[in-house]
Design a protein around this motif. Structure first.
Motif, mmCIF file in Angstrom:
data_model
loop_
_atom_site.group_PDB
_atom_site.id
_atom_site.type_symbol
_atom_site.label_atom_id
_atom_site.label_comp_id
_atom_site.label_asym_id
_atom_site.label_seq_id
_atom_site.Cartn_x
_atom_site.Cartn_y
_atom_site.Cartn_z
ATOM 1 N N ILE A 1 0.834 -1.206 0.000
ATOM 2 C CA ILE A 1 0.000 0.000 0.000
ATOM 3 C C ILE A 1 0.867 1.254 0.000
ATOM 4 O O ILE A 1 0.589 2.239 -0.697
ATOM 5 N N LYS A 2 1.959 1.219 0.783
ATOM 6 C CA LYS A 2 2.874 2.359 0.787
ATOM 7 C C LYS A 2 3.507 2.547 -0.588
ATOM 8 O O LYS A 2 3.659 3.680 -1.063
ATOM 9 N N ASP A 3 3.860 1.437 -1.236
ATOM 10 C CA ASP A 3 4.435 1.538 -2.575
ATOM 11 C C ASP A 3 3.424 2.119 -3.561
ATOM 12 O O ASP A 3 3.771 2.948 -4.412
ATOM 13 N N ILE A 4 2.146 1.678 -3.423
ATOM 14 C CA ILE A 4 1.107 2.209 -4.315
ATOM 15 C C ILE A 4 0.901 3.696 -4.068
ATOM 16 O O ILE A 4 0.752 4.491 -5.012
ATOM 17 N N ALA A 5 0.885 4.100 -2.785
ATOM 18 C CA ALA A 5 0.727 5.525 -2.473
ATOM 19 C C ALA A 5 1.887 6.341 -3.032
ATOM 20 O O ALA A 5 1.695 7.428 -3.596
ATOM 21 N N THR A 6 3.102 5.791 -2.902
ATOM 22 C CA THR A 6 4.268 6.481 -3.465
ATOM 23 C C THR A 6 4.155 6.580 -4.976
ATOM 24 O O THR A 6 4.458 7.621 -5.578
#
Length: 209
Positions: A68-73
């Motif tokens: 999820i953090k990667d997607i947000a980034t």
């Protein structure tokens, strides 16, 4: 021969019943301890299984949080790229705006009008000029209002008859006027060129269906 029991048989029966009761209590206690041991062992196994499942879920949740953090980034990077692209497109459009403006004024200025001043402030363009008649100025206003894809909201500020010079040999009466228009942000040339092609292809598809 008659046998006579001289022992206290009632006390003996009482002791036997007491021993049987104590034996029954002991067996019940052993059975209870066994049941409690089995239940405790099963409970420990269930607890261990639940702990393992919880640890598995925690590991999966940690992996999902990282994704999820990667997607947000990635989304923030995409938004930054879109903003950068829009800034480049706006810069390209703003660089070509004077060309669009002059070209459009050439198209929409009717005969009998001569422009003497063009000043742009943001999206507002102030125009001054000389017209042969009031009707020419009205035509100019109509052209910029209805016929121009780049100019909008024309507003006449002033129109007045020019006083001819005393030594002038030309008896024609001229009118000085000033007006302002709003400059629309033109579309990108590629988008403007592709719009008719898209419309034509859609019409062809509709006709074939």
């Amino acid at each position: 021969m008659i046998l006579i029991n001289l022992l206290p048989h009632r006390e003996e029966k009482r002791r036997q019943r007491k021993r049987a009761f104590i034996a029954t209590l002991g067996l019940s206690a052993l059975a209870g301890v066994g049941i409690v041991g089995v239940w405790y062992t099963a409970l420990q196994q269930m607890t261990s299984s639940q702990i393992e499942r919880n640890e598995f879920l925690k590991a999966k949740i940690a992996v999902l949080d990282k994704e999820i953090k990667d997607i947000a980034t990635l989304r923030s990077d995409i938004e930054a790229l879109k903003a950068r692209q829009k800034a480049v497109e706006d810069l390209q459009t703003d660089r070509n705006t004077p060309v669009y403006l002059l070209n459009e004024l050439v198209k929409q200025t009717p005969e009998g009008i001569y422009l003497t001043s063009i000043r742009q402030t943001g999206e507002t363009v102030a125009i001054s000029g000389v017209a042969q008649t009031n009707e020419r100025v009205s035509e100019f206003l109509r052209n910029t209002l209805y016929n121009s894809p780049w100019l909008d909201r024309p507003e006449l500020i002033e129109i007045k008859a020019r006083t001819p010079a005393s030594n002038s040999r030309d008896p024609a009466r001229l009118f000085d006027f000033s007006m302002r228009v709003t400059l629309k942000r033109p579309q990108a040339p590629a988008a403007a060129a592709s719009a008719p092609a898209k419309a034509a292809s859609a019409a062809a598809v509709a006709k074939s269906s």
